[in-house]
Design a protein around this motif. Structure first.
Motif, PDB file in Angstrom:
ATOM      1  N   THR A  19       1.061  -1.171   0.002  1.00 31.53           N
ATOM      2  CA  THR A  19      -0.026  -0.111   0.091  1.00 31.53           C
ATOM      3  C   THR A  19       0.798   1.199  -0.225  1.00 31.53           C
ATOM      4  O   THR A  19       1.125   1.837  -1.025  1.00 31.53           O
ATOM      5  N   MET A  20       1.227   1.625   1.180  1.00 33.73           N
ATOM      6  CA  MET A  20       2.457   2.656   1.269  1.00 33.73           C
ATOM      7  C   MET A  20       3.635   2.036   0.420  1.00 33.73           C
ATOM      8  O   MET A  20       4.705   3.028  -0.127  1.00 33.73           O
ATOM      9  N   VAL A  21       4.281   0.922   0.798  1.00 34.33           N
ATOM     10  CA  VAL A  21       5.418   0.361   0.234  1.00 34.33           C
ATOM     11  C   VAL A  21       5.143  -0.501  -0.752  1.00 34.33           C
ATOM     12  O   VAL A  21       4.544  -1.407  -0.880  1.00 34.33           O
ATOM     13  N   ASP A  22       5.967  -0.310  -1.905  1.00 32.46           N
ATOM     14  CA  ASP A  22       5.625  -1.087  -3.073  1.00 32.46           C
ATOM     15  C   ASP A  22       7.041  -2.056  -3.129  1.00 32.46           C
ATOM     16  O   ASP A  22       8.117  -1.648  -3.601  1.00 32.46           O
ATOM     17  N   HIS A  23       6.938  -3.340  -2.957  1.00 28.39           N
ATOM     18  CA  HIS A  23       8.033  -4.160  -2.761  1.00 28.39           C
ATOM     19  C   HIS A  23       8.633  -4.751  -4.215  1.00 28.39           C
ATOM     20  O   HIS A  23       9.378  -5.100  -4.277  1.00 28.39           O
ATOM     21  N   ASP A  24       7.667  -4.310  -5.179  1.00 25.85           N
ATOM     22  CA  ASP A  24       8.400  -4.335  -6.346  1.00 25.85           C
ATOM     23  C   ASP A  24       9.053  -3.074  -7.180  1.00 25.85           C
ATOM     24  O   ASP A  24       9.556  -3.245  -8.417  1.00 25.85           O
ATOM     25  N   ASP A  25       9.014  -2.275  -6.466  1.00 30.25           N
ATOM     26  CA  ASP A  25       9.722  -1.136  -6.702  1.00 30.25           C
ATOM     27  C   ASP A  25      11.277  -0.807  -6.368  1.00 30.25           C
ATOM     28  O   ASP A  25      11.352  -0.489  -5.200  1.00 30.25           O
ATOM     29  N   GLY A  26      12.000  -1.176  -6.913  1.00 24.70           N
ATOM     30  CA  GLY A  26      13.594  -1.221  -6.450  1.00 24.70           C
ATOM     31  C   GLY A  26      13.998  -0.122  -5.905  1.00 24.70           C
ATOM     32  O   GLY A  26      14.709  -0.291  -5.016  1.00 24.70           O
ATOM     33  N   GLU A  27      13.586   1.147  -6.581  1.00 25.19           N
ATOM     34  CA  GLU A  27      14.271   2.247  -6.110  1.00 25.19           C
ATOM     35  C   GLU A  27      13.173   3.356  -5.286  1.00 25.19           C
ATOM     36  O   GLU A  27      13.590   4.168  -4.853  1.00 25.19           O
ATOM     37  N   ASN A  28      12.328   2.811  -4.724  1.00 27.96           N
ATOM     38  CA  ASN A  28      11.107   3.215  -4.074  1.00 27.96           C
ATOM     39  C   ASN A  28      10.504   4.554  -4.668  1.00 27.96           C
ATOM     40  O   ASN A  28      10.303   5.619  -3.732  1.00 27.96           O
ATOM     41  N   LEU A  29      10.652   4.521  -5.766  1.00 29.75           N
ATOM     42  CA  LEU A  29      10.084   5.971  -6.144  1.00 29.75           C
ATOM     43  C   LEU A  29       8.889   6.516  -6.015  1.00 29.75           C
ATOM     44  O   LEU A  29       8.687   7.669  -5.670  1.00 29.75           O
ATOM     45  N   SER A  30       8.103   5.532  -5.829  1.00 26.87           N
ATOM     46  CA  SER A  30       6.461   5.841  -5.516  1.00 26.87           C
ATOM     47  C   SER A  30       6.544   6.381  -3.988  1.00 26.87           C
ATOM     48  O   SER A  30       5.984   7.541  -3.720  1.00 26.87           O
ATOM     49  N   LEU A  31       7.160   5.696  -3.403  1.00 28.99           N
ATOM     50  CA  LEU A  31       7.270   6.159  -1.933  1.00 28.99           C
ATOM     51  C   LEU A  31       8.186   7.577  -1.661  1.00 28.99           C
ATOM     52  O   LEU A  31       7.524   8.225  -0.979  1.00 28.99           O
ATOM     53  N   LEU A  32       9.058   7.577  -2.218  1.00 32.13           N
ATOM     54  CA  LEU A  32       9.865   8.800  -2.497  1.00 32.13           C
ATOM     55  C   LEU A  32       9.016  10.044  -2.901  1.00 32.13           C
ATOM     56  O   LEU A  32       9.276  11.160  -2.153  1.00 32.13           O
ATOM     57  N   LEU A  68      10.742   5.204   4.969  1.00 37.70           N
ATOM     58  CA  LEU A  68       9.584   5.606   5.382  1.00 37.70           C
ATOM     59  C   LEU A  68       9.613   6.849   6.253  1.00 37.70           C
ATOM     60  O   LEU A  68      10.523   6.897   6.772  1.00 37.70           O
ATOM     61  N   LEU A  69       8.650   7.593   6.221  1.00 36.00           N
ATOM     62  CA  LEU A  69       8.712   9.065   6.948  1.00 36.00           C
ATOM     63  C   LEU A  69       8.371   8.634   8.447  1.00 36.00           C
ATOM     64  O   LEU A  69       7.978   7.253   8.675  1.00 36.00           O
ATOM     65  N   THR A  70       8.733   9.432   9.352  1.00 39.21           N
ATOM     66  CA  THR A  70       8.216   9.211  10.866  1.00 39.21           C
ATOM     67  C   THR A  70       6.792   9.359  10.979  1.00 39.21           C
ATOM     68  O   THR A  70       6.365  10.625  10.834  1.00 39.21           O
ATOM     69  N   PRO A  71       6.030   8.470  11.229  1.00 39.29           N
ATOM     70  CA  PRO A  71       4.286   8.804  11.379  1.00 39.29           C
ATOM     71  C   PRO A  71       4.436   9.352  12.711  1.00 39.29           C
ATOM     72  O   PRO A  71       4.948   9.327  13.832  1.00 39.29           O
ATOM     73  N   ASP A  72       3.182  10.327  12.612  1.00 41.46           N
ATOM     74  CA  ASP A  72       2.513  10.694  13.987  1.00 41.46           C
ATOM     75  C   ASP A  72       1.832   9.494  15.075  1.00 41.46           C
ATOM     76  O   ASP A  72       1.988   9.699  16.353  1.00 41.46           O
ATOM     77  N   HIS A 243     -11.284   2.802  -5.957  1.00 40.32           N
ATOM     78  CA  HIS A 243     -10.479   1.997  -6.462  1.00 40.32           C
ATOM     79  C   HIS A 243      -9.425   2.353  -7.323  1.00 40.32           C
ATOM     80  O   HIS A 243      -9.852   2.869  -8.584  1.00 40.32           O
ATOM     81  N   ALA A 244      -8.316   3.005  -7.129  1.00 35.23           N
ATOM     82  CA  ALA A 244      -7.229   3.554  -7.711  1.00 35.23           C
ATOM     83  C   ALA A 244      -6.776   2.974  -8.959  1.00 35.23           C
ATOM     84  O   ALA A 244      -6.638   1.847  -9.154  1.00 35.23           O
ATOM     85  N   THR A 245      -6.130   3.613 -10.165  1.00 31.83           N
ATOM     86  CA  THR A 245      -5.651   3.003 -11.056  1.00 31.83           C
ATOM     87  C   THR A 245      -4.124   2.688 -10.717  1.00 31.83           C
ATOM     88  O   THR A 245      -3.269   2.186 -11.542  1.00 31.83           O
ATOM     89  N   GLU A 246      -3.486   3.824  -9.824  1.00 28.67           N
ATOM     90  CA  GLU A 246      -2.109   3.733  -9.348  1.00 28.67           C
ATOM     91  C   GLU A 246      -1.831   2.562  -8.581  1.00 28.67           C
ATOM     92  O   GLU A 246      -2.699   2.213  -7.880  1.00 28.67           O
ATOM     93  N   ARG A 247      -0.375   2.212  -8.481  1.00 31.02           N
ATOM     94  CA  ARG A 247      -0.075   1.395  -7.648  1.00 31.02           C
ATOM     95  C   ARG A 247       0.360   2.225  -6.157  1.00 31.02           C
ATOM     96  O   ARG A 247       0.932   3.318  -6.244  1.00 31.02           O
ATOM     97  N   CYS A 248       0.172   1.505  -5.088  1.00 29.08           N
ATOM     98  CA  CYS A 248       0.768   1.782  -3.836  1.00 29.08           C
ATOM     99  C   CYS A 248       0.757   3.396  -3.497  1.00 29.08           C
ATOM    100  O   CYS A 248      -0.274   3.907  -3.610  1.00 29.08           O
ATOM    101  N   ALA A 249       1.992   3.857  -3.087  1.00 23.78           N
ATOM    102  CA  ALA A 249       1.959   5.379  -2.703  1.00 23.78           C
ATOM    103  C   ALA A 249       1.430   6.279  -3.701  1.00 23.78           C
ATOM    104  O   ALA A 249       0.947   7.279  -3.475  1.00 23.78           O
ATOM    105  N   ALA A 250       1.494   5.842  -5.036  1.00 21.81           N
ATOM    106  CA  ALA A 250       1.061   6.838  -6.107  1.00 21.81           C
ATOM    107  C   ALA A 250      -0.239   6.961  -5.970  1.00 21.81           C
ATOM    108  O   ALA A 250      -0.867   8.031  -6.565  1.00 21.81           O
ATOM    109  N   ARG A 251      -1.119   5.827  -5.448  1.00 23.52           N
ATOM    110  CA  ARG A 251      -2.454   6.019  -5.575  1.00 23.52           C
ATOM    111  C   ARG A 251      -2.971   7.063  -4.490  1.00 23.52           C
ATOM    112  O   ARG A 251      -4.058   7.592  -4.453  1.00 23.52           O
ATOM    113  N   ILE A 252      -2.086   7.133  -3.365  1.00 24.07           N
ATOM    114  CA  ILE A 252      -2.476   7.872  -2.249  1.00 24.07           C
ATOM    115  C   ILE A 252      -2.568   9.179  -2.973  1.00 24.07           C
ATOM    116  O   ILE A 252      -3.663  10.128  -2.904  1.00 24.07           O
ATOM    117  N   MET A 253      -1.450   9.599  -3.656  1.00 17.26           N
ATOM    118  CA  MET A 253      -1.518  11.034  -4.191  1.00 17.26           C
ATOM    119  C   MET A 253      -2.610  11.071  -5.164  1.00 17.26           C
ATOM    120  O   MET A 253      -3.310  12.290  -5.526  1.00 17.26           O
TER     121      MET A 253
END
Length: 410
Positions: A19-32, A68-72, A243-253
């Motif tokens: 969801t937040m983390v895409d384990h198939d994204d080697g460079e974590n670009l969506s998360l970053l 990962l960012l530091t959550p509240d 139901h978003a069309t993007e994967r993981c963190a990209a779909r949050i945006m």
């Protein structure tokens, strides 16, 4: 809970794995990309909540592996543990509430009668959560029989099947949705209910998040079958759950934009150097993703006060212009490498009529190596009608375990 004086403009509550983390994204670009958006536009007046099935042990392990960012607030172990802030202070009131009609010993006694259930790792067995693996085609019948036996023994329990193989036994009052409702109730008591709340998930143990009243919800495009089935049966006509069309963190945006909850263009998606965050220009310069131009270096130097000093994590001091000269010589030294820079825990305070103190954790990763320093910047506003600032003084300190011999410039 007390970081903000009033109600959060937005509270994002997100599952982690897939969801937040895409384990198939080697460079974590969506998360970053999400990280940059959050620190630029939301950290000051909003709240970030991670809601994960992971126990504290493997949650902390994931934080060492992913940017990962530091959550509240962190909700762990499928909603049976709630902790606050960087120091992860436990909510004892929540855990005491879960003791009602819960007896871990009886659960272990009854589950032992089902040889089809295989214990998950020891780290995943928590005071209010007992976790197993079970074959998907056997899961429904076992859940029905086990639920009946535990009820006969006087317990109120909840069984959650997720990811096609995981079965969690929890107190009936537990779960990600109930934990979120509990947190929202505490905000209501304090008069700080978030203006908007967006929940995000991909699997069966996230379904209850979407049942919390008055929330927006987004399911990632890679959602698991059990969550899609729940949506079809319970929320297909609810316009506030998409139901978003993007994967993981990209779909949050994507969801932030869809629901009009605030800015949703990440600073990482802005390619114009003149509008680029300094740490992102630094990354792109070393990756040779911007043109090697004297004009760019002059623009960079214009941000620095002519007599400004940078105190590096090693303790050495250099003028800001010396550092920019060193940086010029590093052009492309990380080209073709998995080199990334990100910031966390950004905060600012006005300390004078035209002076600001900005603090943040600056992270650099290159392959498996990661370092972080606490950075404090004294800035002076050059034009009160714009966002033009000069960096007057910078002080950096290694966070514990981050000391490195690698080059560290800005």
């Amino acid at each position: 809970m007390d970081r903000l004086d009033g109600s959060a403009r937005l509270m994002i509550v997100s599952d982690l794995d897939l969801t937040m983390v895409d384990h198939d994204d080697g460079e974590n670009l969506s998360l970053l990309r999400f990280n940059a958006l959050w620190e630029a536009h939301y950290r000051q007046d909003s709240l970030l909540v991670f809601s994960t099935g992971r126990s504290p042990t493997i949650y902390k392990q994931l934080r060492k592996e992913k940017p990962l960012l530091t959550p509240d607030i962190t909700i762990m172990s499928v909603g049976t543990e709630i902790v606050y802030g960087e120091s992860m202070v436990h909510d004892d009131g929540w855990e005491n509430y879960l003791n009602h009609k819960w007896d871990r010993g009886i659960v272990l006694e009854e589950t032992a009668k089902f040889p089809e259930l295989a214990f998950q790792s020891e780290t995943e067995q928590r005071p209010h959560k007992i976790s197993f693996f079970v074959e998907k085609f056997k899961a429904f019948a076992i859940m029905k029989a086990l639920s009946e036996r535990l009820e006969e023994r006087g317990l109120d329990v909840k069984l959650i099947f997720s990811s096609g193989m995981a079965l969690d036994v929890l107190p009936k009052g537990a779960g990600k949705g109930q934990a979120l409702a509990y947190v929202l109730k505490k905000f209501k008591i304090d008069g700080k209910v978030p203006v908007n709340t967006l929940v995000c998930g991909d699997s069966g143990n996230d379904a209850e998040l979407f049942s919390v009243p008055d929330i927006y919800g987004v399911m990632v495009s890679n959602s698991q079958e059990e969550l899609l089935q729940w949506h079809a049966e319970n929320a297909k006509d609810n316009p506030k759950i998409i139901h978003a069309t993007e994967r993981c963190a990209a779909r949050i945006m994507q969801a932030i934009g869809k629901f009009g909850l605030g800015p949703n263009v990440s600073p990482r998606d802005i390619r114009d150097f003149q509008k680029c965050k300094l740490y992102l220009f630094y990354e792109r310069w070393r990756r040779a993703e911007v043109e090697k131009s004297e004009h760019y270096m002059q623009s960079l130097r214009s941000v620095f006060y002519s007599l400004g000093i940078i105190v590096h994590p090693s303790g050495t001091e250099q003028s800001m212009h010396q550092c920019s000269d060193l940086m010029e010589n590093l052009y492309g030294d990380k080209q073709g490498k998995q080199y990334r820079v990100w910031v966390d825990r950004v905060s600012s305070a006005q300390i004078g009529l035209d002076a600001w103190l900005v603090k943040f954790d600056k992270w650099e990763s290159s392959g498996e190596e990661r370092q972080c320093c606490l950075t404090t910047v004294l800035m002076s506003s050059q034009n009160m009608a714009s966002d033009e600032y000069k960096w007057m003084h910078v002080h950096q300190t290694w966070l514990e375990g981050s000391e490195s011999k690698s080059i560290w410039i800005l």
